[in-house]
Design a protein around this motif. Structure first.
Motif, short mmCIF file in Angstrom:
data_model
loop_
_atom_site.label_atom_id
_atom_site.label_comp_id
_atom_site.label_asym_id
_atom_site.label_seq_id
_atom_site.Cartn_x
_atom_site.Cartn_y
_atom_site.Cartn_z
N VAL A 207 -21.19 40.65 -21.34
CA VAL A 207 -19.95 41.37 -21.07
C VAL A 207 -19.02 41.44 -22.29
N VAL A 208 -19.57 41.22 -23.49
CA VAL A 208 -18.78 41.40 -24.71
C VAL A 208 -18.30 42.85 -24.74
N GLY A 209 -17.01 42.99 -24.97
CA GLY A 209 -16.41 44.31 -24.99
C GLY A 209 -15.83 44.74 -23.66
N HIS A 210 -16.21 44.05 -22.59
CA HIS A 210 -15.69 44.35 -21.26
C HIS A 210 -14.81 43.21 -20.75
N GLU A 211 -15.30 41.98 -20.84
CA GLU A 211 -14.56 40.80 -20.38
C GLU A 211 -14.17 39.88 -21.54
N TYR A 212 -15.06 39.81 -22.55
CA TYR A 212 -14.84 38.92 -23.68
C TYR A 212 -14.93 39.69 -24.99
N ALA A 213 -14.19 39.19 -25.99
CA ALA A 213 -14.25 39.77 -27.34
C ALA A 213 -15.55 39.34 -28.03
N ASN A 214 -15.85 39.99 -29.14
CA ASN A 214 -17.00 39.57 -29.93
C ASN A 214 -16.85 38.09 -30.26
N PRO A 215 -17.92 37.33 -30.17
CA PRO A 215 -17.81 35.89 -30.42
C PRO A 215 -17.55 35.60 -31.90
N VAL A 216 -16.91 34.46 -32.13
CA VAL A 216 -16.66 33.99 -33.50
C VAL A 216 -17.15 32.55 -33.61
N PHE B 221 -8.62 39.53 -21.40
CA PHE B 221 -7.53 39.71 -20.45
C PHE B 221 -6.66 38.48 -20.26
N HIS B 222 -7.15 37.31 -20.59
CA HIS B 222 -6.41 36.06 -20.42
C HIS B 222 -6.40 35.34 -21.77
#
Length: 83
Positions: free
Chosen positions: A68-77, A33-34
């Motif tokens: 909260v991956v998929g809800h607040e944060y994208a999959n990590p890289v 979101f940010h």
């Protein structure tokens, strides 16, 4: 980019030093979101984070980001650290 790289600061006993291969890479969780907000943690080339060397606050943030991956944060890289 406003990345919160978590370092030890709130523990009574400082964590063990990071192994050399974890100083080159970071596991980054980008906010959904940010666009300028992310959480990043030292890791090895495969993205493995040594949780027992993180500060208490960093560990809380890491576990939260994973949950909260998929809800607040994208999959990590895994990225090469820019220092």
């Amino acid at each position: 980019m406003d990345t919160q790289f978590m370092q030890s600061s709130s523990r009574q006993n400082p964590p063990a030093p990071m192994p050399p291969d974890t100083e080159q890479f970071e596991l980054r969780f980008q906010s959904l979101f940010h666009s300028g907000k992310a959480l990043a943690f030292p890791c090895d080339a495969q993205g493995d984070v040594l949780m027992d060397v993180l500060s208490a606050r960093a560990l809380d943030n890491y576990l939260f980001a994973r949950a909260v991956v998929g809800h607040e944060y994208a999959n990590p890289v895994v990225l090469v650290r820019e220092d």
